[in-house]
Design a protein around this motif. Structure first.
Motif, PDB file in Angstrom:
ATOM      1  N   THR A   1       0.918  -0.807  -0.017  1.00 40.22           N
ATOM      2  CA  THR A   1       0.216  -0.132   0.424  1.00 40.22           C
ATOM      3  C   THR A   1       0.764   1.007   0.047  1.00 40.22           C
ATOM      4  N   PRO A   2       0.909   2.229  -0.599  1.00 34.09           N
ATOM      5  CA  PRO A   2       1.918   3.394  -0.709  1.00 34.09           C
ATOM      6  C   PRO A   2       1.812   4.198   0.147  1.00 34.09           C
ATOM      7  N   GLU A   3       2.659   5.030   0.259  1.00 37.19           N
ATOM      8  CA  GLU A   3       2.242   5.862   1.548  1.00 37.19           C
ATOM      9  C   GLU A   3       1.920   6.821   1.539  1.00 37.19           C
ATOM     10  N   LEU A   4       0.867   7.685   1.940  1.00 39.29           N
ATOM     11  CA  LEU A   4      -0.056   8.783   2.020  1.00 39.29           C
ATOM     12  C   LEU A   4       0.409   9.970   2.475  1.00 39.29           C
ATOM     13  N   ILE A   5       0.390  10.714   1.243  1.00 37.79           N
ATOM     14  CA  ILE A   5       1.474  12.349   1.649  1.00 37.79           C
ATOM     15  C   ILE A   5      -0.524  13.093   0.864  1.00 37.79           C
ATOM     16  N   PHE A   6      -0.429  14.194   2.447  1.00 40.21           N
ATOM     17  CA  PHE A   6      -1.504  14.839   1.965  1.00 40.21           C
ATOM     18  C   PHE A   6      -1.296  16.524   2.068  1.00 40.21           C
ATOM     19  N   LYS A   7      -1.636  16.804   0.929  1.00 36.93           N
ATOM     20  CA  LYS A   7      -1.432  17.832   0.575  1.00 36.93           C
ATOM     21  C   LYS A   7      -2.992  18.754   0.083  1.00 36.93           C
ATOM     22  N   ILE A   8      -3.184  20.252   0.702  1.00 32.38           N
ATOM     23  CA  ILE A   8      -3.876  20.637   0.632  1.00 32.38           C
ATOM     24  C   ILE A   8      -3.848  21.431  -1.192  1.00 32.38           C
ATOM     25  N   ASP A   9      -5.217  21.524  -2.057  1.00 31.20           N
ATOM     26  CA  ASP A   9      -5.203  21.709  -2.927  1.00 31.20           C
ATOM     27  C   ASP A   9      -6.050  22.998  -3.316  1.00 31.20           C
ATOM     28  N   GLU A  10      -5.149  24.561  -3.906  1.00 35.18           N
ATOM     29  CA  GLU A  10      -5.046  25.258  -3.741  1.00 35.18           C
ATOM     30  C   GLU A  10      -6.024  26.358  -5.072  1.00 35.18           C
ATOM     31  N   SER A  11      -6.238  25.239  -5.921  1.00 33.07           N
ATOM     32  CA  SER A  11      -6.394  25.271  -7.722  1.00 33.07           C
ATOM     33  C   SER A  11      -8.139  25.796  -7.876  1.00 33.07           C
ATOM     34  N   ILE A  12      -8.391  25.051  -6.684  1.00 29.75           N
ATOM     35  CA  ILE A  12      -9.803  25.566  -6.600  1.00 29.75           C
ATOM     36  C   ILE A  12     -10.132  27.077  -6.594  1.00 29.75           C
ATOM     37  N   ALA A  13     -10.127  27.525  -5.151  1.00 26.07           N
ATOM     38  CA  ALA A  13      -9.624  28.642  -4.271  1.00 26.07           C
ATOM     39  C   ALA A  13      -9.078  29.810  -5.555  1.00 26.07           C
ATOM     40  N   TYR A  14      -7.918  29.354  -6.280  1.00 27.49           N
ATOM     41  CA  TYR A  14      -6.940  30.080  -7.674  1.00 27.49           C
ATOM     42  C   TYR A  14      -8.032  30.482  -8.560  1.00 27.49           C
TER      43      TYR A  14
ATOM     44  N   SER B   1     -11.554  30.353  -8.726  1.00 28.41           N
ATOM     45  CA  SER B   1     -12.462  31.250  -8.563  1.00 28.41           C
ATOM     46  C   SER B   1     -11.757  32.909  -8.309  1.00 28.41           C
ATOM     47  N   HIS B   2     -10.818  32.881  -7.916  1.00 27.62           N
ATOM     48  CA  HIS B   2     -10.045  34.019  -7.746  1.00 27.62           C
ATOM     49  C   HIS B   2      -9.968  35.098  -9.109  1.00 27.62           C
ATOM     50  N   ILE B   3     -10.121  33.837 -10.178  1.00 23.70           N
ATOM     51  CA  ILE B   3      -9.335  34.512 -11.405  1.00 23.70           C
ATOM     52  C   ILE B   3     -11.189  34.546 -11.851  1.00 23.70           C
ATOM     53  N   GLU B   4     -11.773  33.641 -11.545  1.00 21.24           N
ATOM     54  CA  GLU B   4     -12.957  33.944 -12.115  1.00 21.24           C
ATOM     55  C   GLU B   4     -13.523  35.383 -11.697  1.00 21.24           C
ATOM     56  N   LYS B   5     -13.564  35.990 -10.383  1.00 19.14           N
ATOM     57  CA  LYS B   5     -14.414  37.101  -9.918  1.00 19.14           C
ATOM     58  C   LYS B   5     -13.228  37.855 -10.669  1.00 19.14           C
ATOM     59  N   LEU B   6     -12.284  37.745 -10.775  1.00 23.04           N
ATOM     60  CA  LEU B   6     -11.870  39.180 -10.994  1.00 23.04           C
ATOM     61  C   LEU B   6     -11.655  39.457 -12.712  1.00 23.04           C
ATOM     62  N   LEU B   7     -11.851  38.272 -13.693  1.00 23.55           N
ATOM     63  CA  LEU B   7     -12.620  38.119 -15.247  1.00 23.55           C
ATOM     64  C   LEU B   7     -14.413  39.121 -15.167  1.00 23.55           C
ATOM     65  N   GLY B   8     -14.551  38.669 -14.069  1.00 26.59           N
ATOM     66  CA  GLY B   8     -16.302  39.115 -13.999  1.00 26.59           C
ATOM     67  C   GLY B   8     -15.906  40.719 -13.531  1.00 26.59           C
ATOM     68  N   GLU B   9     -15.299  40.852 -12.452  1.00 26.23           N
ATOM     69  CA  GLU B   9     -15.532  42.527 -12.294  1.00 26.23           C
ATOM     70  C   GLU B   9     -14.609  43.500 -13.659  1.00 26.23           C
ATOM     71  N   ILE B  10     -13.497  42.631 -14.676  1.00 24.22           N
ATOM     72  CA  ILE B  10     -13.311  43.281 -15.837  1.00 24.22           C
ATOM     73  C   ILE B  10     -14.761  43.556 -17.080  1.00 24.22           C
ATOM     74  N   SER B  11     -15.349  42.129 -16.993  1.00 22.74           N
ATOM     75  CA  SER B  11     -16.140  42.894 -17.523  1.00 22.74           C
ATOM     76  C   SER B  11     -17.367  43.702 -17.161  1.00 22.74           C
ATOM     77  N   HIS B  12     -17.377  43.705 -16.249  1.00 28.69           N
ATOM     78  CA  HIS B  12     -18.228  44.309 -15.330  1.00 28.69           C
ATOM     79  C   HIS B  12     -17.926  46.077 -15.680  1.00 28.69           C
ATOM     80  N   GLU B  13     -16.289  46.254 -15.285  1.00 32.83           N
ATOM     81  CA  GLU B  13     -16.212  47.959 -16.010  1.00 32.83           C
ATOM     82  C   GLU B  13     -16.288  48.254 -17.084  1.00 32.83           C
ATOM     83  N   ASP B  14     -16.276  47.018 -18.544  1.00 31.55           N
ATOM     84  CA  ASP B  14     -16.686  46.980 -19.241  1.00 31.55           C
ATOM     85  C   ASP B  14     -17.653  47.662 -19.428  1.00 31.55           C
ATOM     86  N   LYS B  15     -18.308  46.687 -19.398  1.00 35.90           N
ATOM     87  CA  LYS B  15     -20.154  47.146 -19.343  1.00 35.90           C
ATOM     88  C   LYS B  15     -20.398  49.055 -18.928  1.00 35.90           C
TER      89      LYS B  15
END
Length: 116
Positions: free
Chosen positions: A87-100, A102-116
């Motif tokens: 059985t493999p040794e387990l190494i746990f790591k926090i995945d920050e890709s989902i938070a990252y 959503s942050h990019i999605e929020k920034l893109l939403g702000e940019i498109s809101h400013e353009d309108k």
């Protein structure tokens, strides 16, 4: 050929760990955790388990500590469920890709809101 096997083993470990963490773990420190991915080394000796934890940084830290404490239990249960020689040794790591993402999605939403 070996790359294909490590992918299959990683997916099986991901599925089994998700079930184990959700149903078998009784530690109150462990919050709502989702297993987002598993990377297994080519010799199947180690598995990096990427987790997404719902909550703030403190909740993420306490959940990670709870999982580190239960690493032996999870590995033994995984050995019973997945038929591997070692059985493999387990190494746990926090995945920050989902938070990252959503942050990019929020920034893109702000940019498109400013353009309108």
């Amino acid at each position: 050929m070996a790359k294909n096997r490590t992918g299959r083993v990683g997916e099986q470990i991901k599925k089994e760990l998700s079930v184990l963490i959700q149903t078998e773990m009784k530690d109150p420190r462990i919050g709502f955790i989702t297993v987002t991915g598993v990377e297994v080394t080519s010799d199947l000796s180690q598995a990096k388990v990427y987790l997404s934890v719902f909550g703030d940084a403190e909740q993420k830290e306490t959940s990670l500590k709870g999982l580190e404490k239960a690493k032996g239990f999870l590995r033994s249960e995984l050995g019973k469920r997945v038929m591997l020689r070692h059985t493999p040794e387990l190494i746990f790591k926090i995945d920050e890709s989902i938070a990252y993402g959503s942050h990019i999605e929020k920034l893109l939403g702000e940019i498109s809101h400013e353009d309108k």
